[in-house]
Design a protein around this motif. Structure first.
Motif, PDB file in Angstrom:
ATOM      1  N   GLY A 234       0.939  -1.448   0.210  1.00  0.00           N
ATOM      2  CA  GLY A 234       0.039  -0.324  -0.142  1.00  0.00           C
ATOM      3  C   GLY A 234       0.547   1.209  -0.111  1.00  0.00           C
ATOM      4  N   ALA A 235       2.188   1.200  -0.476  1.00  0.00           N
ATOM      5  CA  ALA A 235       2.931   2.282  -0.035  1.00  0.00           C
ATOM      6  C   ALA A 235       3.151   2.821  -1.600  1.00  0.00           C
ATOM      7  N   PRO A 236       3.528   4.481  -1.475  1.00  0.00           N
ATOM      8  CA  PRO A 236       3.083   4.527  -2.662  1.00  0.00           C
ATOM      9  C   PRO A 236       4.554   4.441  -3.472  1.00  0.00           C
ATOM     10  N   LEU A 237       4.251   4.320  -4.896  1.00  0.00           N
ATOM     11  CA  LEU A 237       4.997   4.262  -5.458  1.00  0.00           C
ATOM     12  C   LEU A 237       6.248   4.998  -5.635  1.00  0.00           C
ATOM     13  N   PHE A 238       6.948   5.327  -6.059  1.00  0.00           N
ATOM     14  CA  PHE A 238       8.173   6.631  -6.336  1.00  0.00           C
ATOM     15  C   PHE A 238       7.600   7.935  -7.252  1.00  0.00           C
ATOM     16  N   THR A 239       6.986   7.486  -8.599  1.00  0.00           N
ATOM     17  CA  THR A 239       6.316   8.662  -9.062  1.00  0.00           C
ATOM     18  C   THR A 239       5.746   8.977  -8.226  1.00  0.00           C
TER      19      THR A 239
ATOM     20  N   TRP B  40      23.171   9.202  -4.068  1.00  0.00           N
ATOM     21  CA  TRP B  40      23.249  10.334  -5.120  1.00  0.00           C
ATOM     22  C   TRP B  40      22.821   9.476  -6.085  1.00  0.00           C
ATOM     23  N   GLN B  41      23.358   8.132  -6.529  1.00  0.00           N
ATOM     24  CA  GLN B  41      22.746   7.416  -7.462  1.00  0.00           C
ATOM     25  C   GLN B  41      21.107   6.440  -7.630  1.00  0.00           C
ATOM     26  N   MET B  42      21.127   6.538  -6.120  1.00  0.00           N
ATOM     27  CA  MET B  42      20.178   5.643  -6.354  1.00  0.00           C
ATOM     28  C   MET B  42      18.419   6.782  -6.456  1.00  0.00           C
ATOM     29  N   ILE B  43      18.829   8.125  -5.992  1.00  0.00           N
ATOM     30  CA  ILE B  43      18.205   8.503  -6.418  1.00  0.00           C
ATOM     31  C   ILE B  43      17.722   8.610  -7.470  1.00  0.00           C
ATOM     32  N   ALA B  44      19.332   9.245  -8.473  1.00  0.00           N
ATOM     33  CA  ALA B  44      19.157   9.751  -9.186  1.00  0.00           C
ATOM     34  C   ALA B  44      18.571   8.900 -10.364  1.00  0.00           C
ATOM     35  N   ARG B  45      19.107   7.444  -9.909  1.00  0.00           N
ATOM     36  CA  ARG B  45      18.024   6.200 -11.200  1.00  0.00           C
ATOM     37  C   ARG B  45      16.922   6.077 -10.794  1.00  0.00           C
ATOM     38  N   GLU B  46      16.615   6.924  -9.976  1.00  0.00           N
ATOM     39  CA  GLU B  46      14.494   6.447  -9.162  1.00  0.00           C
ATOM     40  C   GLU B  46      14.275   8.082 -10.068  1.00  0.00           C
TER      41      GLU B  46
END
Length: 328
Positions: free
Chosen positions: A82-87, A111-117
């Protein structure tokens, strides 16, 4: 040590004009370290130019895959249901980052994880610069036993309440960053800022054997059996040369404590095309250790063989851009 720092970090009268006007202290918990891994929770503390807290924010995120090392972050598939998707949270996350320097412990990873999302969401994170608190603690020559967040926190008397919980890790880091920032300002230290460039290499594919109903492949450090890694497909180009990038095929060994879980760090090296070695030999390209004076057998052998030695923060930076192996 805290008493010694009191006068230096209380409030510098002349604040360096070149320092940023605001910071976003960030921690993300993830399903792993590879290009196909996902963020499952994020915590952000917004700080003003002098490190004072302005606001904080936290969310869990549906990674659309197996949650990975649950024994580290504690987020099971049930907890994430039930958690939101990253989008769904990308816009809110962006408002917390915009116009600020991203601060994290081993910042290149966050940063790499955030940038890829954001790349998966067909967007870009509004971040231009990042600051790694490991690098900053080195600039300040803080007498830390290792580069773990808990050691930095203990140095400044910050109490951790929930280790590997994104919001609490961000809080701890924010509280440790404030005196670090003020010490840097008082000494006129140039902050170790790095440019944040969007990433284009990412994937939505879960690794083989991972997905609904499958384990992540990770095991708790103290209980896991020895993991047999696939053979590195690239030839060893030789020893690492300081100032140059890593090259695929290089043999890398690790020694001592690391701020990132060892399994995850080794997986990330393997993903980049490096050969993770369990021992030191004359063929070893590089030894990664945060304590080069520890006297461990690997450190001693590296010294005997003349093997280059590098700390975890520097290694993490180089992993961002590993040179591909030449085509045969």
């Amino acid at each position: 040590m805290l008493e010694d720092l009191t006068t230096e970090v209380s409030s510098p009268t002349a604040w360096p004009a070149a320092y940023p006007q605001g910071y976003a202290v960030v921690d993300v918990e993830t399903t792993g370290l590879a290009r196909d891994d996902r963020i499952i929770s994020a915590g952000v503390y917004q700080l003003d130019a002098r490190g004072e807290v302005e606001d904080h924010w936290y969310t869990v995120i549906d990674p659309e895959r197996d949650p990975g090392p649950v024994w580290i972050h504690g987020l099971t598939s049930e907890a994430l249901r039930g958690a939101p998707l990253f989008t769904d949270i990308a816009g809110e996350f962006a408002t917390r980052l915009e116009g600020r320097v991203l601060v994290a412990h081993n910042a290149v990873f966050d940063w790499q994880m955030i940038a890829r999302e954001y790349a998966r969401a067909r967007a870009q994170a509004p971040v231009k610069q990042r600051l790694c608190t490991i690098a900053l603690s080195k600039e300040l020559a803080l007498p830390l036993p290792n580069h773990k967040l808990e050691s930095l926190a203990a140095h400044f008397g910050v109490v951790q309440q929930r280790a590997h919980h994104a919001l609490d890790d961000a809080r701890v880091l924010a509280e440790a960053f404030r005196p670090s920032l003020r010490t840097a300002a008082a000494r006129g230290v140039r902050l170790p800022l790095h440019e944040c460039l969007p990433l284009t290499e990412w994937t939505d594919r879960p690794r083989v054997g991972q997905g609904a109903g499958h384990g992540s492949g990770y095991r708790p450090t103290g209980w896991r059996p020895s993991r047999k890694r696939p053979a590195c497909p690239y030839p060893n180009p030789g020893r690492y040369e300081p100032g140059k990038p890593l090259e695929q095929g290089m043999r890398v060994a690790f020694s001592g404590d690391t701020s990132v879980e060892r399994d995850l760090l080794e997986d990330r090296a393997t993903e980049a095309g490096l050969h993770v070695a369990t021992s030191i030999s004359r063929l070893t390209s590089l030894l990664v250790t945060n304590d080069p004076d520890s006297g461990t057998s690997k450190v001693v052998k590296a010294r005997q063989y003349g093997t280059p030695v590098m700390d975890e923060a520097a290694f993490g930076q180089l992993l961002h851009d590993v040179e591909p192996a030449p085509e045969s």
